[in-house]
Design a protein around this motif. Structure first.
Motif, PDB file in Angstrom:
ATOM      1  N   MET A 105       0.849  -1.200   0.000  1.00 21.00           N
ATOM      2  CA  MET A 105       0.000   0.000   0.000  1.00 21.00           C
ATOM      3  C   MET A 105       0.883   1.248   0.000  1.00 21.00           C
ATOM      4  N   LYS A 106       0.730   2.096  -1.006  1.00 22.29           N
ATOM      5  CA  LYS A 106       1.448   3.365  -1.063  1.00 22.29           C
ATOM      6  C   LYS A 106       0.567   4.469  -0.487  1.00 22.29           C
ATOM      7  N   THR A 107       1.172   5.464   0.130  1.00 23.33           N
ATOM      8  CA  THR A 107       0.439   6.585   0.716  1.00 23.33           C
ATOM      9  C   THR A 107       0.987   7.897   0.174  1.00 23.33           C
ATOM     10  N   ALA A 108       0.089   8.780  -0.246  1.00 23.68           N
ATOM     11  CA  ALA A 108       0.456  10.121  -0.705  1.00 23.68           C
ATOM     12  C   ALA A 108      -0.306  11.133   0.127  1.00 23.68           C
ATOM     13  N   TYR A 109       0.286  12.318   0.293  1.00 26.91           N
ATOM     14  CA  TYR A 109      -0.292  13.314   1.191  1.00 26.91           C
ATOM     15  C   TYR A 109      -0.545  14.624   0.444  1.00 26.91           C
ATOM     16  N   LEU A 110      -1.735  15.183   0.671  1.00 25.67           N
ATOM     17  CA  LEU A 110      -2.065  16.523   0.193  1.00 25.67           C
ATOM     18  C   LEU A 110      -2.343  17.388   1.415  1.00 25.67           C
ATOM     19  N   GLU A 111      -1.699  18.520   1.495  1.00 26.52           N
ATOM     20  CA  GLU A 111      -1.865  19.395   2.651  1.00 26.52           C
ATOM     21  C   GLU A 111      -2.242  20.799   2.217  1.00 26.52           C
ATOM     22  N   SER A 112      -3.187  20.860   1.294  1.00 29.60           N
ATOM     23  CA  SER A 112      -3.657  22.135   0.779  1.00 29.60           C
ATOM     24  C   SER A 112      -5.027  21.939   0.152  1.00 29.60           C
ATOM     25  N   ASN A 113      -5.795  23.016   0.108  1.00 27.31           N
ATOM     26  CA  ASN A 113      -7.057  22.978  -0.632  1.00 27.31           C
ATOM     27  C   ASN A 113      -6.977  23.864  -1.870  1.00 27.31           C
ATOM     28  N   VAL A 114      -5.784  24.327  -2.195  1.00 24.04           N
ATOM     29  CA  VAL A 114      -5.559  25.148  -3.382  1.00 24.04           C
ATOM     30  C   VAL A 114      -5.188  24.224  -4.541  1.00 24.04           C
ATOM     31  N   ILE A 115      -5.950  24.299  -5.631  1.00 21.24           N
ATOM     32  CA  ILE A 115      -5.770  23.367  -6.744  1.00 21.24           C
ATOM     33  C   ILE A 115      -4.327  23.354  -7.251  1.00 21.24           C
ATOM     34  N   LYS A 116      -3.731  24.512  -7.440  1.00 23.25           N
ATOM     35  CA  LYS A 116      -2.354  24.577  -7.947  1.00 23.25           C
ATOM     36  C   LYS A 116      -1.411  23.783  -7.046  1.00 23.25           C
ATOM     37  N   THR A 117      -1.512  24.013  -5.737  1.00 28.56           N
ATOM     38  CA  THR A 117      -0.633  23.327  -4.787  1.00 28.56           C
ATOM     39  C   THR A 117      -0.927  21.837  -4.739  1.00 28.56           C
ATOM     40  N   MET A 118      -2.225  21.475  -4.791  1.00 30.70           N
ATOM     41  CA  MET A 118      -2.593  20.058  -4.765  1.00 30.70           C
ATOM     42  C   MET A 118      -1.996  19.311  -5.946  1.00 30.70           C
ATOM     43  N   LEU A 119      -2.106  19.895  -7.148  1.00 28.45           N
ATOM     44  CA  LEU A 119      -1.552  19.221  -8.331  1.00 28.45           C
ATOM     45  C   LEU A 119      -0.025  19.151  -8.267  1.00 28.45           C
ATOM     46  N   GLU A 120       0.598  20.194  -7.724  1.00 34.90           N
ATOM     47  CA  GLU A 120       2.060  20.163  -7.567  1.00 34.90           C
ATOM     48  C   GLU A 120       2.478  19.074  -6.582  1.00 34.90           C
ATOM     49  N   GLN A 121       1.720  18.935  -5.479  1.00 37.74           N
ATOM     50  CA  GLN A 121       2.031  17.892  -4.508  1.00 37.74           C
ATOM     51  C   GLN A 121       1.817  16.507  -5.101  1.00 37.74           C
ATOM     52  N   MET A 122       0.779  16.347  -5.914  1.00 37.35           N
ATOM     53  CA  MET A 122       0.564  15.052  -6.560  1.00 37.35           C
ATOM     54  C   MET A 122       1.656  14.748  -7.577  1.00 37.35           C
ATOM     55  N   LYS A 123       2.163  15.779  -8.259  1.00 35.77           N
ATOM     56  CA  LYS A 123       3.282  15.557  -9.174  1.00 35.77           C
ATOM     57  C   LYS A 123       4.504  15.069  -8.404  1.00 35.77           C
ATOM     58  N   THR A 124       4.732  15.638  -7.215  1.00 32.25           N
ATOM     59  CA  THR A 124       5.842  15.193  -6.374  1.00 32.25           C
ATOM     60  C   THR A 124       5.666  13.736  -5.957  1.00 32.25           C
ATOM     61  N   ASN A 125       4.416  13.356  -5.628  1.00 33.07           N
ATOM     62  CA  ASN A 125       4.133  11.992  -5.182  1.00 33.07           C
ATOM     63  C   ASN A 125       4.123  10.985  -6.324  1.00 33.07           C
ATOM     64  N   PHE A 126       3.538  11.380  -7.473  1.00 30.73           N
ATOM     65  CA  PHE A 126       3.278  10.417  -8.540  1.00 30.73           C
ATOM     66  C   PHE A 126       4.175  10.578  -9.760  1.00 30.73           C
ATOM     67  N   GLY A 127       4.893  11.709  -9.860  1.00 30.41           N
ATOM     68  CA  GLY A 127       5.619  11.989 -11.081  1.00 30.41           C
ATOM     69  C   GLY A 127       4.664  12.496 -12.148  1.00 30.41           C
ATOM     70  N   GLY A 128       5.093  12.438 -13.395  1.00 21.50           N
ATOM     71  CA  GLY A 128       4.233  12.874 -14.486  1.00 21.50           C
ATOM     72  C   GLY A 128       4.553  14.279 -14.959  1.00 21.50           C
ATOM     73  N   LYS A 129       3.761  14.739 -15.914  1.00 15.45           N
ATOM     74  CA  LYS A 129       3.951  16.061 -16.532  1.00 15.45           C
ATOM     75  C   LYS A 129       2.790  16.967 -16.148  1.00 15.45           C
ATOM     76  N   LEU A 130       3.094  18.100 -15.525  1.00 21.84           N
ATOM     77  CA  LEU A 130       2.072  19.041 -15.084  1.00 21.84           C
ATOM     78  C   LEU A 130       2.050  20.253 -16.005  1.00 21.84           C
ATOM     79  N   THR A 131       0.857  20.556 -16.559  1.00 18.35           N
ATOM     80  CA  THR A 131       0.699  21.725 -17.415  1.00 18.35           C
ATOM     81  C   THR A 131      -0.442  22.593 -16.889  1.00 18.35           C
ATOM     82  N   MET A 132      -0.458  23.838 -17.317  1.00 18.58           N
ATOM     83  CA  MET A 132      -1.495  24.768 -16.872  1.00 18.58           C
ATOM     84  C   MET A 132      -1.943  25.625 -18.037  1.00 18.58           C
TER      85      MET A 132
END
Length: 342
Positions: free
Chosen positions: A1-28
């Motif tokens: 079981m893998k665990t990832a953490y989000l500590e914001s309710n701001v969409i920009k920060t949430m997606l950045e944190q998920m990129k840190t956890n999951f990798g991938g390419k983030l665009t806006m």
């Protein structure tokens, strides 16, 4: 079981944190963030956008290659989350020791928690999941009276006292929301037009989820319907078939023979998803197609009638006028007048 953490309710920060956890390419693009993932964690897209009035939406269309926990912790915030599962199963708990509750395909969920309580979402290994999470911040005052009115109504409905306990509601199945989410995913426009269309549809989805909660409370002792998840998937297939073949002479017997649904389930599904019988829905699709042809082509009215699969011009004029409050001829004249003056 893998665990990832989000500590914001701001969409920009949430997606950045998920990129840190999951990798991938983030665009806006115009405040809409898209994270594309294709690695050993999983494959798919996570996207989100902040909207006016303290509302944001986050959408997962993912297959994770490991069982995954996503912990959302927003200290000193008390948002209300509206969740809809379009495909797969999404499980939630308040903290690791909380009771786990699951949303199946076509189900809606509403949840709020005490301050500092974690919301944990569980994703199942190798299962495709499509889910939409709409967040409404209820604390901050807005300059928009309509936004404050919405928040006041939500607080009144879901918070019985200032520091209320955890609340979770799992709704009955709802195909209308699935239809709106498909429209959301089908938006092809770019820029400000795309932003406005997304905002409008997210508000419609939010309204449908609130109405679902209200209807479920009213009808909690009544029969909720006989459709299975497989039946609902089939209703969506029938809908797509009609949309793609509306000019053909489609009959009820043809549909239930082709798709294996009884006439009663076919009608029940269309009433649930579209608010129409099958015949009414076919007529609605044809009329909308006719309106597009009148507006965007040089076809005369007779040509439009035959193109959409009808044979009677007088019947077409009658049902067109019922929907648009004018005859097809007058509608075409009005479109020409607007084109000339533009």
């Amino acid at each position: 079981m893998k665990t990832a953490y989000l500590e914001s309710n701001v969409i920009k920060t949430m997606l950045e944190q998920m990129k840190t956890n999951f990798g991938g390419k983030l665009t806006m693009e115009l405040k809409e963030y898209t994270l594309e993932i294709n690695n050993d964690i999983g494959k798919g897209i996570i996207k989100g956008m902040s909207l006016k009035g303290g509302i944001s939406y986050l959408e997962f269309d993912m297959v994770f290659y490991h069982d995954l926990e996503l912990s959302i912790n927003t200290p000193n915030k008390n948002p209300i989350y509206f969740t809809y599962c379009s495909k797969g199963t999404l499980t939630h708990s308040f903290g690791h020791k909380g009771e786990k509750r699951s949303l199946e395909s076509y189900q809606t969920g509403i949840l709020t928690s005490k301050r500092n309580d974690e919301n944990i979402l569980y994703f199942t290994k190798d299962e495709q999941l499509k889910t939409t999470l709409i967040t409404v911040q209820t604390g901050k005052k807005e300059n928009n009276p309509e936004a404050d009115g919405l928040k006041a109504k939500l607080r009144e409905t879901f918070f019985k006292e200032e520091d209320s306990g955890n609340f979770i509601y799992i709704g009955s199945h709802n195909l209308k929301i699935a239809e709106k989410i498909e429209q959301l995913n089908a938006i092809s426009q770019k820029g400000i037009v795309r932003s406005l269309l997304i905002q409008g549809l997210v508000h419609v989805i939010l309204a449908l989820e609130i109405q679902q909660h209200k209807d479920d409370l009213k009808n909690q002792n009544l029969q909720t319907g006989s459709l299975t998840l497989r039946d609902m998937d089939t209703i969506k297939e029938v809908t797509q078939f009609i949309n793609n073949n509306s000019e053909s002479q489609i009959t009820i017997s043809q549909l239930y023979s082709q798709f294996g649904l009884s006439p009663s389930k076919l009608q029940e599904g269309f009433k649930l998803m579209h608010g129409h019988t099958v015949t009414e829905y076919i007529r609605e699709v044809r009329i909308k197609k006719a309106e597009e042809l009148i507006k965007n082509t040089d076809m005369n009215i007779s040509e439009v009638v035959y193109t959409i699969g009808l044979t009677s011009r007088s019947y077409f004029s009658k049902i067109f006028k019922e929907k648009y409050n004018c005859s097809p001829k007058d509608y075409k004249f009005a479109q020409r007048s607007m084109a000339i003056s533009a």
